[in-house]
Design a protein around this motif. Structure first.
Motif, PDB file in Angstrom:
ATOM      1  N   ASP B  57      99.328  -9.454  14.782  1.00 56.58           N
ATOM      2  CA  ASP B  57      99.680 -10.176  15.139  1.00 56.58           C
ATOM      3  C   ASP B  57      99.327 -10.314  17.100  1.00 56.58           C
ATOM      4  O   ASP B  57      99.939 -11.468  16.950  1.00 56.58           O
ATOM      5  CB  ASP B  57     101.659  -9.908  14.972  1.00 56.58           C
ATOM      6  N   GLU B  58      99.216  -9.639  17.223  1.00 53.29           N
ATOM      7  CA  GLU B  58      99.407  -9.420  18.620  1.00 53.29           C
ATOM      8  C   GLU B  58      97.321  -9.972  19.522  1.00 53.29           C
ATOM      9  O   GLU B  58      97.920 -10.136  20.662  1.00 53.29           O
ATOM     10  CB  GLU B  58      99.156  -8.264  19.684  1.00 53.29           C
ATOM     11  N   ILE B  59      97.348 -10.627  18.708  1.00 49.84           N
ATOM     12  CA  ILE B  59      95.831 -11.033  19.098  1.00 49.84           C
ATOM     13  C   ILE B  59      95.935 -12.130  19.770  1.00 49.84           C
ATOM     14  O   ILE B  59      96.345 -13.217  19.179  1.00 49.84           O
ATOM     15  CB  ILE B  59      94.752 -11.681  17.812  1.00 49.84           C
ATOM     16  N   GLU B 150      85.570 -29.638  27.161  1.00 50.71           N
ATOM     17  CA  GLU B 150      85.492 -29.557  28.424  1.00 50.71           C
ATOM     18  C   GLU B 150      86.490 -29.131  29.903  1.00 50.71           C
ATOM     19  O   GLU B 150      87.634 -28.690  29.122  1.00 50.71           O
ATOM     20  CB  GLU B 150      85.262 -31.708  28.700  1.00 50.71           C
ATOM     21  N   GLY B 151      85.788 -28.532  30.492  1.00 54.05           N
ATOM     22  CA  GLY B 151      87.219 -28.036  30.893  1.00 54.05           C
ATOM     23  C   GLY B 151      87.737 -26.504  30.993  1.00 54.05           C
ATOM     24  O   GLY B 151      87.821 -25.372  32.065  1.00 54.05           O
ATOM     25  N   VAL B 152      86.789 -25.993  30.322  1.00 58.71           N
ATOM     26  CA  VAL B 152      87.237 -24.387  29.909  1.00 58.71           C
ATOM     27  C   VAL B 152      85.655 -23.657  30.315  1.00 58.71           C
ATOM     28  O   VAL B 152      84.392 -23.838  30.358  1.00 58.71           O
ATOM     29  CB  VAL B 152      87.214 -24.535  28.313  1.00 58.71           C
ATOM     30  N   GLN B 153      85.977 -23.086  31.328  1.00 62.13           N
ATOM     31  CA  GLN B 153      85.298 -22.023  31.980  1.00 62.13           C
ATOM     32  C   GLN B 153      84.431 -21.488  30.873  1.00 62.13           C
ATOM     33  O   GLN B 153      83.300 -20.422  30.696  1.00 62.13           O
ATOM     34  CB  GLN B 153      85.011 -21.529  33.448  1.00 62.13           C
ATOM     35  N   ASP B 154      85.334 -20.393  30.147  1.00 60.75           N
ATOM     36  CA  ASP B 154      85.250 -19.151  29.420  1.00 60.75           C
ATOM     37  C   ASP B 154      86.695 -18.426  28.729  1.00 60.75           C
ATOM     38  O   ASP B 154      87.058 -19.255  29.027  1.00 60.75           O
ATOM     39  CB  ASP B 154      84.988 -17.802  31.133  1.00 60.75           C
ATOM     40  N   VAL B 155      86.149 -17.911  27.428  1.00 60.05           N
ATOM     41  CA  VAL B 155      87.449 -17.961  26.466  1.00 60.05           C
ATOM     42  C   VAL B 155      86.775 -16.191  26.629  1.00 60.05           C
ATOM     43  O   VAL B 155      85.709 -15.646  26.219  1.00 60.05           O
ATOM     44  CB  VAL B 155      86.905 -18.669  25.231  1.00 60.05           C
ATOM     45  N   GLU B 156      87.959 -16.109  26.255  1.00 62.04           N
ATOM     46  CA  GLU B 156      88.061 -14.460  26.136  1.00 62.04           C
ATOM     47  C   GLU B 156      89.151 -13.828  25.038  1.00 62.04           C
ATOM     48  O   GLU B 156      90.153 -14.780  24.699  1.00 62.04           O
ATOM     49  CB  GLU B 156      88.718 -13.895  27.513  1.00 62.04           C
ATOM     50  N   TYR B 157      88.786 -13.126  24.483  1.00 57.82           N
ATOM     51  CA  TYR B 157      89.117 -12.743  22.578  1.00 57.82           C
ATOM     52  C   TYR B 157      88.841 -10.917  22.100  1.00 57.82           C
ATOM     53  O   TYR B 157      88.022 -10.276  23.166  1.00 57.82           O
ATOM     54  CB  TYR B 157      89.030 -13.382  22.073  1.00 57.82           C
ATOM     55  N   PRO B 158      90.073 -10.393  22.287  1.00 57.65           N
ATOM     56  CA  PRO B 158      89.140  -8.706  21.286  1.00 57.65           C
ATOM     57  C   PRO B 158      88.222  -8.577  20.780  1.00 57.65           C
ATOM     58  O   PRO B 158      88.583  -8.490  20.075  1.00 57.65           O
ATOM     59  CB  PRO B 158      90.886  -8.417  21.727  1.00 57.65           C
ATOM     60  N   GLU B 159      87.427  -8.425  21.500  1.00 59.41           N
ATOM     61  CA  GLU B 159      85.827  -8.996  20.710  1.00 59.41           C
ATOM     62  C   GLU B 159      86.042  -7.245  20.461  1.00 59.41           C
ATOM     63  O   GLU B 159      85.296  -7.324  19.486  1.00 59.41           O
ATOM     64  CB  GLU B 159      84.686  -9.079  21.453  1.00 59.41           C
ATOM     65  N   THR B 160      86.176  -5.935  21.176  1.00 57.29           N
ATOM     66  CA  THR B 160      85.708  -5.397  20.422  1.00 57.29           C
ATOM     67  C   THR B 160      86.635  -4.929  19.403  1.00 57.29           C
ATOM     68  O   THR B 160      86.433  -4.069  18.710  1.00 57.29           O
ATOM     69  CB  THR B 160      85.691  -3.911  21.753  1.00 57.29           C
ATOM     70  N   TRP B 161      88.180  -4.816  19.714  1.00 54.23           N
ATOM     71  CA  TRP B 161      89.257  -4.007  18.909  1.00 54.23           C
ATOM     72  C   TRP B 161      88.761  -5.056  17.584  1.00 54.23           C
ATOM     73  O   TRP B 161      88.405  -4.694  16.430  1.00 54.23           O
ATOM     74  CB  TRP B 161      90.377  -4.835  19.541  1.00 54.23           C
ATOM     75  N   LEU B 162      88.705  -6.260  17.467  1.00 54.41           N
ATOM     76  CA  LEU B 162      88.201  -7.071  16.040  1.00 54.41           C
ATOM     77  C   LEU B 162      87.174  -6.031  15.571  1.00 54.41           C
ATOM     78  O   LEU B 162      86.590  -5.962  14.263  1.00 54.41           O
ATOM     79  CB  LEU B 162      87.984  -8.313  16.163  1.00 54.41           C
ATOM     80  N   GLU B 163      85.863  -5.369  16.121  1.00 52.42           N
ATOM     81  CA  GLU B 163      84.828  -4.754  16.043  1.00 52.42           C
ATOM     82  C   GLU B 163      84.746  -3.742  15.221  1.00 52.42           C
ATOM     83  O   GLU B 163      84.879  -3.521  14.405  1.00 52.42           O
ATOM     84  CB  GLU B 163      83.184  -5.398  16.885  1.00 52.42           C
ATOM     85  N   LYS B 164      85.961  -2.992  15.854  1.00 55.37           N
ATOM     86  CA  LYS B 164      85.810  -1.896  16.042  1.00 55.37           C
ATOM     87  C   LYS B 164      86.719  -1.568  13.651  1.00 55.37           C
ATOM     88  O   LYS B 164      86.626  -0.897  13.761  1.00 55.37           O
ATOM     89  CB  LYS B 164      86.906  -1.171  16.671  1.00 55.37           C
TER      90      LYS B 164
END
Ligand SMILES: Nc1ncnc2c1ncn2[C@@H]1O[C@H](COP(=O)(O)OP(=O)(O)OP(=O)(O)O)[C@@H](O)[C@H]1O
Ligand SMILES: [Mg+2]
Lengths: 228, 298
Positions: B57-59, B150-164
């Protein structure tokens, strides 16, 4: 009823059970298989109820070659035989009545029917009051009679008995032999292996003499004790 | 099968279960152990899954915008992203707001920001995802699409958490089959052995049955049914064991974690899983006894 053609049973490497046996038994005959220990009586009986395969020759029972019988056919064949073993082969944890009805149960007759038949036979054999006893609690003679009752419960066309009087006292032995004679007079073919020549010659029947695995002679007994 | 035969077989089974009571109980116990370990894995899996669902829920996915995107364009992008089926809510955070929030999180230490350009932090659109779209694969797919905008420079998401989480789930799945499979094999061999004991114990009786011409099935059925009964008793024991362990653990030890679970409660095995475990016990017992009969009852 029984036809044997050149039957041999060899136990490798160098034991001979029976060798080159040939004879015929007609329906309703009373036949003794007689001979000293090691003559091959048990072996011959075992070949007759297909407990072992022959090494050579053919065994024909009731017009049917049983030499290669197995599985369902063998079970069906045995259900029509009455077998009595020297060591009785009763199931120790089943009482006399259950031991006898077991043989009827496996043919699929109703539970009730098999009990009634078993009880009637045990009564006829003088065990009316002992039907609830377990084999270890029965005397040798009583166990013998239970084994005989089991052999008769399905009205077999052929009874094969191996030394059925071997462990009995002379009186009991004669009593038992009389019973077989009675069964035979009802039309059942009876084949009895025994080395007790003195006993068998008191009964009317045919004697096949065996020695060292071979059939060595044949004679008829007049019988003195056959009629009670 | 005729009714006489049913009575007969039932009698045999009852007798053998009584005569070899401790052997049978031990075997049923080992099957219970095997099945409860397997069932335990199922339980852990279900609950970890529920736990992960709760945590997901907190992703949040943070879409950072380029410096050239003005607040009006940012707001427009927010509206566009909010309409995505995966997106539950979207919030536009301007450069100024980001700076302000950052300062707040620093609290008393916010003094260190003095002298820095308030335009340092990028503006962003912060996304919360809908519950059906929080798996690792779904998040990665969305991230790829967002990054291409367009206009998006970077996207961040809880990658390591999902991977774990993904590793944890695969780990449990593997353990379930490796440990469970090993125990199954052991239990299977023990069933084969127990039925062999039962067969040997009745060797004389079997011979007599054969001599009076008992049909093959009638001689063998009691042993196969013995195995089945063992399996079913084992499964019953396993379910009782799991239930007891579950009640005990969730009432006490694990209670504080309950709140983290989606639906806010630990879940016991479903009805279908109950049926599966019972079927597994049945299969284990039946297959083991059938093999034993095939090998040891000529
Ligand atoms: N399973 C076997 N393996 C090897 N030899 C055997 C086997 N069964 C029987 N024999 C041999 O076959 C011969 C005949 O044995 P069998 O048991 O038929 O004799 P018998 O006439 O029944 O003797 P008894 O009166 O002592 O019962 C004997 O020499 C015996 O050693
Ligand atoms: Mg003999």
């Amino acid at each position: 009823m029984i036809q044997l053609h050149n039957v041999s049973k060899l136990y490798p490497p160098d034991n001979t059970g029976v060798r080159d046996i040939g004879f015929q038994v007609e329906d309703g005959e009373f036949v003794f298989l007689c001979g000293p220990s090691g003559a091959g009586k048990t072996t011959l009986l075992r070949l007759l109820f297909r407990s072992e395969p022959v090494t050579e020759g053919q065994v024909i029972v009731n017009g049917r070659n049983i030499t290669r019988l197995k599985g369902k056919g063998l079970a069906a064949f045995r259900r029509r035989l009455g077998l009595v073993f020297q060591d009785f082969k009763l199931i120790p944890h089943m009482n006399a009545l259950e031991n006898v009805s077991l043989a009827a149960d496996v043919t699929g007759v109703s539970w009730r029917q098999s009990r009634r038949k078993a009880f009637a036979l045990l009564s006829e054999l003088g065990l009316k009051d002992r039907y609830g006893a377990l084999p270890p609690a029965l005397s040798g003679g009583e166990q013998q009679r239970v084994a005989i009752a089991r052999a008769l419960v399905n009205d077999p066309e052929l009874v094969l008995a191996d030394e059925p009087t071997g462990n009995l006292d002379p009186e009991m032995a004669e009593e038992t032999m009389r019973l077989f004679a009675r069964i035979q007079r009802r039309g059942t073919t009876v084949l009895i292996a025994t080395h007790d020549y003195r006993l068998l010659r008191r009964f009317e029947g045919r004697v096949l003499m065996m020695r060292q695995g071979r059939l060595v002679g044949e004679q008829y007994t007049a019988g003195a004790a056959a009629s009670p | 099968m005729k009714s006489t035969h049913v009575v007969f077989v039932a009698g045999r089974v009852a007798r053998s279960l009584r005569e070899l009571f401790w052997t049978h109980l031990l075997t049923a116990g080992i099957m219970a152990m095997t099945l409860s370990v397997f069932g335990g894995f199922l339980l852990v899996q279900d609950n970890v899954r529920a736990l992960v669902r709760g945590w997901s829920d907190e992703i949040q996915v943070f879409v950072y915008l380029g410096d050239g995107v003005d607040p009006a364009a940012g707001e427009a992008l927010r509206a566009r992203l909010a309409a995505y089926p995966e997106v539950k809510s979207a919030r536009y955070v301007s450069k100024a707001r980001a700076w302000e929030e950052f300062g707040k999180t620093l609290g008393s230490q916010s003094g260190i920001l003095e002298g820095l350009d308030p335009g340092t932090l990028p503006a962003s659109v912060d996304l919360e995802l809908r519950s059906g779209h929080r798996s690792r694969e779904a998040v990665l797919a969305l991230v790829r699409r967002l990054a291409a905008l367009e206009g998006v420079q970077d996207v961040e998401y809880p990658e390591t958490w999902l991977e774990k989480m993904r590793l944890l789930m695969t780990g449990i799945e593997w353990l379930k089959w490796v440990v469970g499979g090993f125990l199954f094999l052991v239990a299977f061999l023990i069933v084969v052995g127990t039925i062999k004991l039962a067969i040997v114990a009745r060797q004389d009786e079997i011979e007599i049955m054969q001599l009076v011409g008992a049909p093959d099935g009638l001689i063998k059925a009691p042993f196969v049914i013995e195995g089945m009964v063992q399996g079913l008793i084992g499964a019953g024991l396993a379910l009782a064991l799991l239930r007891a362990a579950f009640s005990l653990l969730t009432a006490d030890l694990l209670a504080p974690f309950g709140a983290l679970i989606a639906g806010e409660q630990f879940v016991f095995l479903s009805a279908a899983q109950h049926v599966h475990l019972v079927l597994m016990g049945w299969l284990l017992g039946t297959a083991g006894s059938m093999l034993s009969v095939k090998r040891h009852l000529a």
